[in-house]
Write a protein that holds these residues in place. Structure first.
Motif, PDB file in Angstrom:
ATOM      1  N   THR A 263     -17.888   0.984  -9.612  1.00 44.15           N
ATOM      2  CA  THR A 263     -17.470   0.956  -8.215  1.00 44.15           C
ATOM      3  C   THR A 263     -16.323  -0.117  -8.074  1.00 44.15           C
ATOM      4  OG1 THR A 263     -19.263  -0.448  -7.696  1.00 44.15           O
ATOM      5  CG2 THR A 263     -19.895   1.997  -7.513  1.00 44.15           C
ATOM      6  N   THR A 264     -16.085  -1.114  -8.836  1.00 43.18           N
ATOM      7  CA  THR A 264     -15.050  -2.008  -8.451  1.00 43.18           C
ATOM      8  C   THR A 264     -13.661  -1.526  -8.751  1.00 43.18           C
ATOM      9  OG1 THR A 264     -15.036  -3.153 -10.759  1.00 43.18           O
ATOM     10  CG2 THR A 264     -16.757  -4.048  -9.153  1.00 43.18           C
ATOM     11  N   GLN A 265     -13.723  -0.366  -9.380  1.00 39.20           N
ATOM     12  CA  GLN A 265     -12.564   0.403  -9.657  1.00 39.20           C
ATOM     13  C   GLN A 265     -11.987   1.146  -8.522  1.00 39.20           C
ATOM     14  OE1 GLN A 265     -10.399  -0.489 -11.685  1.00 39.20           O
ATOM     15  NE2 GLN A 265     -11.575  -2.003 -12.862  1.00 39.20           N
ATOM     16  N   ILE A 266     -12.920   1.481  -7.425  1.00 36.28           N
ATOM     17  CA  ILE A 266     -12.714   2.351  -6.382  1.00 36.28           C
ATOM     18  C   ILE A 266     -11.421   2.021  -5.541  1.00 36.28           C
ATOM     19  CG2 ILE A 266     -13.541   3.094  -4.183  1.00 36.28           C
ATOM     20  CD1 ILE A 266     -16.272   3.369  -5.521  1.00 36.28           C
ATOM     21  N   VAL A 267     -11.264   0.957  -5.132  1.00 35.73           N
ATOM     22  CA  VAL A 267     -10.093   0.586  -4.288  1.00 35.73           C
ATOM     23  C   VAL A 267      -8.962   0.510  -5.067  1.00 35.73           C
ATOM     24  CG1 VAL A 267      -9.083  -1.341  -3.011  1.00 35.73           C
ATOM     25  CG2 VAL A 267     -11.557  -0.743  -2.546  1.00 35.73           C
ATOM     26  N   PRO A 268      -8.951   0.005  -6.230  1.00 36.23           N
ATOM     27  CA  PRO A 268      -7.586   0.115  -6.934  1.00 36.23           C
ATOM     28  C   PRO A 268      -7.309   1.653  -7.339  1.00 36.23           C
ATOM     29  CG  PRO A 268      -8.931  -1.673  -7.981  1.00 36.23           C
ATOM     30  CD  PRO A 268      -9.891  -0.885  -6.927  1.00 36.23           C
ATOM     31  N   ALA A 269      -8.252   2.461  -7.366  1.00 37.64           N
ATOM     32  CA  ALA A 269      -7.991   3.798  -7.548  1.00 37.64           C
ATOM     33  C   ALA A 269      -7.452   4.551  -6.258  1.00 37.64           C
ATOM     34  CB  ALA A 269      -9.135   4.367  -7.968  1.00 37.64           C
ATOM     35  N   SER A 270      -7.903   4.252  -5.072  1.00 36.24           N
ATOM     36  CA  SER A 270      -7.636   4.763  -3.771  1.00 36.24           C
ATOM     37  C   SER A 270      -6.119   4.459  -3.655  1.00 36.24           C
ATOM     38  CB  SER A 270      -8.526   4.167  -2.775  1.00 36.24           C
ATOM     39  OG  SER A 270      -7.856   4.381  -1.557  1.00 36.24           O
ATOM     40  N   LYS A 271      -5.777   2.903  -3.914  1.00 34.48           N
ATOM     41  CA  LYS A 271      -4.431   2.376  -3.778  1.00 34.48           C
ATOM     42  C   LYS A 271      -3.437   3.311  -4.558  1.00 34.48           C
ATOM     43  CE  LYS A 271      -5.510  -1.714  -1.742  1.00 34.48           C
ATOM     44  NZ  LYS A 271      -4.970  -2.934  -0.994  1.00 34.48           N
ATOM     45  N   LEU A 272      -3.825   3.442  -5.749  1.00 42.59           N
ATOM     46  CA  LEU A 272      -2.920   4.172  -6.604  1.00 42.59           C
ATOM     47  C   LEU A 272      -2.784   5.471  -6.295  1.00 42.59           C
ATOM     48  CD1 LEU A 272      -1.284   4.075  -9.481  1.00 42.59           C
ATOM     49  CD2 LEU A 272      -3.462   4.698 -10.661  1.00 42.59           C
ATOM     50  N   VAL A 273      -3.542   6.165  -5.954  1.00 45.89           N
ATOM     51  CA  VAL A 273      -3.571   7.659  -5.464  1.00 45.89           C
ATOM     52  C   VAL A 273      -2.673   7.548  -4.227  1.00 45.89           C
ATOM     53  CG1 VAL A 273      -4.655   9.667  -4.700  1.00 45.89           C
ATOM     54  CG2 VAL A 273      -5.435   8.389  -6.754  1.00 45.89           C
ATOM     55  N   SER A 274      -2.731   6.840  -3.502  1.00 46.91           N
ATOM     56  CA  SER A 274      -2.133   6.719  -1.894  1.00 46.91           C
ATOM     57  C   SER A 274      -0.819   6.665  -2.357  1.00 46.91           C
ATOM     58  CB  SER A 274      -2.706   5.779  -1.209  1.00 46.91           C
ATOM     59  OG  SER A 274      -1.893   5.607  -0.055  1.00 46.91           O
ATOM     60  N   GLN A 275      -0.523   5.531  -3.323  1.00 45.35           N
ATOM     61  CA  GLN A 275       0.934   5.190  -3.677  1.00 45.35           C
ATOM     62  C   GLN A 275       1.710   6.592  -4.211  1.00 45.35           C
ATOM     63  OE1 GLN A 275       1.306   1.776  -5.973  1.00 45.35           O
ATOM     64  NE2 GLN A 275       2.311   1.017  -4.304  1.00 45.35           N
ATOM     65  N   ILE A 276       0.946   6.924  -5.310  1.00 44.56           N
ATOM     66  CA  ILE A 276       1.779   8.085  -5.978  1.00 44.56           C
ATOM     67  C   ILE A 276       1.883   9.422  -5.023  1.00 44.56           C
ATOM     68  CG2 ILE A 276       1.445   9.651  -8.056  1.00 44.56           C
ATOM     69  CD1 ILE A 276       0.556   7.162  -9.477  1.00 44.56           C
ATOM     70  N   THR A 277       0.960   9.610  -4.402  1.00 49.45           N
ATOM     71  CA  THR A 277       1.172  10.694  -3.670  1.00 49.45           C
ATOM     72  C   THR A 277       1.686  10.854  -2.445  1.00 49.45           C
ATOM     73  OG1 THR A 277      -1.004  10.660  -2.465  1.00 49.45           O
ATOM     74  CG2 THR A 277      -1.204  12.003  -4.546  1.00 49.45           C
ATOM     75  N   GLY A 278       1.966   9.468  -1.903  1.00 46.37           N
ATOM     76  CA  GLY A 278       2.402   9.259  -0.485  1.00 46.37           C
ATOM     77  C   GLY A 278       1.655   9.468   0.805  1.00 46.37           C
ATOM     78  N   TYR A 279       0.290   9.750   0.272  1.00 45.06           N
ATOM     79  CA  TYR A 279      -0.708  10.088   1.325  1.00 45.06           C
ATOM     80  C   TYR A 279      -1.352   8.650   1.683  1.00 45.06           C
ATOM     81  CZ  TYR A 279      -0.650  15.168   1.751  1.00 45.06           C
ATOM     82  OH  TYR A 279      -0.371  16.272   1.948  1.00 45.06           O
ATOM     83  N   PRO A 280      -0.918   8.176   2.932  1.00 49.52           N
ATOM     84  CA  PRO A 280      -1.638   6.947   3.269  1.00 49.52           C
ATOM     85  C   PRO A 280      -3.130   7.036   3.557  1.00 49.52           C
ATOM     86  CG  PRO A 280      -0.145   7.765   5.000  1.00 49.52           C
ATOM     87  CD  PRO A 280      -0.363   8.627   4.065  1.00 49.52           C
ATOM     88  N   VAL A 281      -3.914   5.786   3.626  1.00 50.62           N
ATOM     89  CA  VAL A 281      -5.494   5.875   3.633  1.00 50.62           C
ATOM     90  C   VAL A 281      -5.420   5.311   5.096  1.00 50.62           C
ATOM     91  CG1 VAL A 281      -7.364   4.824   3.242  1.00 50.62           C
ATOM     92  CG2 VAL A 281      -6.105   5.511   1.572  1.00 50.62           C
ATOM     93  N   GLN A 282      -6.142   6.137   5.835  1.00 47.18           N
ATOM     94  CA  GLN A 282      -6.251   5.633   7.454  1.00 47.18           C
ATOM     95  C   GLN A 282      -7.119   4.536   7.456  1.00 47.18           C
ATOM     96  OE1 GLN A 282      -8.614   9.184   7.909  1.00 47.18           O
ATOM     97  NE2 GLN A 282     -10.440   8.112   9.315  1.00 47.18           N
TER      98      GLN A 282
END
Ligand code: KIV
Ligand code: ZN
Length: 514
Positions: A263-282
């Motif tokens: 689970t410690t990899q969840i936030v890095p994964a979230s940021k990476l996906v947001s950065q690559i797709t351009g979908y910001p996280v609310q």
């Protein structure tokens, strides 16, 4: 002892069906590496038959990933399944996920097939897929609106034909938790060979119930959940991976399952996906939103200081909020830079690539004292753009903005190897820059979205800009990052134009008859 809940991540397939979220092969490999680091069980890497680019992307993920099963989606036809089978061949563990619609409305209006024909096609599909792998998953598309008797009939036959996972999608997000749990319970009870397979669910979020429905299904016996990072996906998205994983972990007293997710990899994964797709996280998004662990009211702050569990049911560090913070600075050397890239899962393919990236890192470190992992991801996103992807490139920009005067932008662009100077005024410096670009690019594209986010904290942070452009039926997202947000905006606009320029034609997996 609890059962293992299989986490099937479809960020790279269903997530990619979000408007404009299509990813390049390199971007998919970067996300797949992060999913593997997070110990996701199955990575659905794409729909191999959609285009040659999609095929290559699934194949590249299959080559790169060792520890997770790599899967390709395929409609229930021979060609799709052959493409999926070929794409997953390099995988250490590969799966084919084949599907056909089973609801009356889909069979009649979309497939124009009789129910008996659908059953026979599904059974044939399992046979074709088994020629490539024993790990075959079958989905009854729109199961949430299908007749239970018919689902039982199809599932019994595909299990007999060798399917190992049976997925029950609520394709249009129509179900409610109790109703969906009841569907899963009766399928497991009524399908005679139900004990031979893993039961899976795939819920969409049209009514905001995707996670609730998935969790209710787990209580009813499902042992695989299909989900995406940040809940990305077609329309309102899929069940969010981080919410499903943290719910079963935090409420281990209720759920009879555990996952193997780090689970410690969840936030890095979230940021990476947001950065690559351009979908910001609310900011108020559960688990991965910037405010998910922020306490605003004095009473809450006081409570947390006295005893953290007064207001916190999870620890921020357990989902990766504190990991990967400050990383490098101006004095960091090449080896430290390379080592940190490796630690955060960015592969460097050659010494030239390392040298170019290190030079850009030094440039950034001159402008910004502390470099964080998020900065490195943004830097490397630029670095993985190949010359073929870069028809339009920013060479230089000069922007003038003064109170009482119309802002002006003068840009030098490299278009297909030739330099062009262009200038324009606009209502603001960003508008002036976009107008200047359009004067030479003449794309005719419509701007659907423009958003700026600070990648890290501090006024020296890089601004990350997303630009969404539409042309005809195509929608693309472009990203750009820079400490100067006007430059970041121009880069994002050009990145979107480059994506429109590649003009890849793709088949929509769920939009056509097989
Ligand atoms: O939503 C859906 O039904 C799907 C299937 C292809 C599994 O994405
Ligand atoms: Zn879906």
């Amino acid at each position: 002892m609890t059962d293992r809940l299989v986490i099937f991540d479809t960020t790279l397939r269903d997530g990619e069906q979000s408007p404009g979220a299509s990813m390049t092969r390199e971007e998919k490999v970067r996300i797949a590496r992060q999913l593997e680091r997070m110990r996701v069980d199955v990575i659905e890497a794409g729909f191999a038959a959609a285009s040659n680019g999609d095929f290559e992307a699934v194949r590249a993920v299959a080559e790169a990933v060792q520890d997770s099963t790599v899967c390709s989606l395929a409609r229930a036809n021979e060609n799709d399944i052959r493409r999926a089978g070929e794409a997953i061949t390099p995988a250490k563990s590969g799966r084919i996920h084949t599907f056909i619609a089973t609801s009356p409305i889909h069979m009649e209006k979309k497939l124009r097939m009789a129910p008996d024909q659908v059953v026979e096609q599904a059974v044939r599909a399992i046979g074709w897929a088994r020629a490539y792998t024993d790990d075959v998953e079958f989905s009854a598309e729109d199961a949430g609106r299908s007749e239970v008797d018919f689902l039982c009939r199809v599932f019994e036959r595909v299990i007999a034909a060798g399917a190992k996972t049976i997925n029950v999608p609520d394709t249009v997000g129509y179900n409610t938790p109790e109703q969906f749990a009841e569907l899963i319970r009766s399928l497991i009870a009524r399908v005679p060979n139900a004990d031979k397979v893993v039961w899976s669910v795939h819920c969409h979020n049209d009514l905001g119930l995707a996670v609730a429905n998935s969790l209710a299904a787990v209580m009813a016996g499902a042992r695989q959940v299909e989900c995406t990072v940040n809940g990305l996906g077609e329309r309102a998205g899929n069940a969010s991976m981080e919410e499903v994983v943290m719910a079963v972990r935090t409420r281990g007293d209720l759920f009879p399952v555990h996952t193997r997710i780090d689970t410690t990899q969840i936030v890095p994964a979230s940021k990476l996906v947001s950065q690559i797709t351009g979908y910001p996280v609310q900011p108020n998004k559960a688990i991965v939103g910037a405010n998910a662990f922020a306490h605003e009211s004095g009473i809450h702050q006081d409570g947390v200081l006295k005893h953290r569990e007064t207001y916190e049911i999870m620890r921020a560090e357990d989902v990766g909020w504190t990991a990967n913070r400050l990383t490098l600075g101006k004095l960091s050397g090449r080896n430290a830079f390379r080592a940190r890239l490796q630690e955060i899962g960015i592969g460097i393919e050659s010494e030239e690539q390392l040298n170019a990236a290190f030079a850009r890192f030094k440039e950034l470190a001159d402008k910004k004292q502390e470099i964080f992992d998020e900065d490195l991801h943004a830097l490397m996103s630029d670095e993985t753009v190949t010359p073929e992807d870069e028809h339009f490139k920013l060479v230089a920009s000069r922007v003038h903005s003064e109170t009482g005067e119309a802002p002006q932008a003068a840009l030098t662009l490299n278009i297909a190897g030739k330099e062009h100077r262009t200038e324009s005024t606009g209502s603001g410096p960003v508008d002036a820059s976009f107008r200047a670009i359009e004067k030479v690019a003449q794309s005719d594209a419509q701007l659907l979205l423009y958003s700026v986010n600070a990648i890290t904290t501090g006024t020296d942070a890089q601004g990350e800009v997303t630009v969404r452009l539409a042309k005809g039926s195509r929608v693309v997202n472009g990203q750009g990052a820079d400490t100067d947000i006007i430059v970041a905006s121009a880069k994002a606009y050009l990145n979107a134009l480059n994506k429109l320029h590649t003009n890849t034609l793709r088949v929509d997996p769920q939009g056509e008859t097989p």
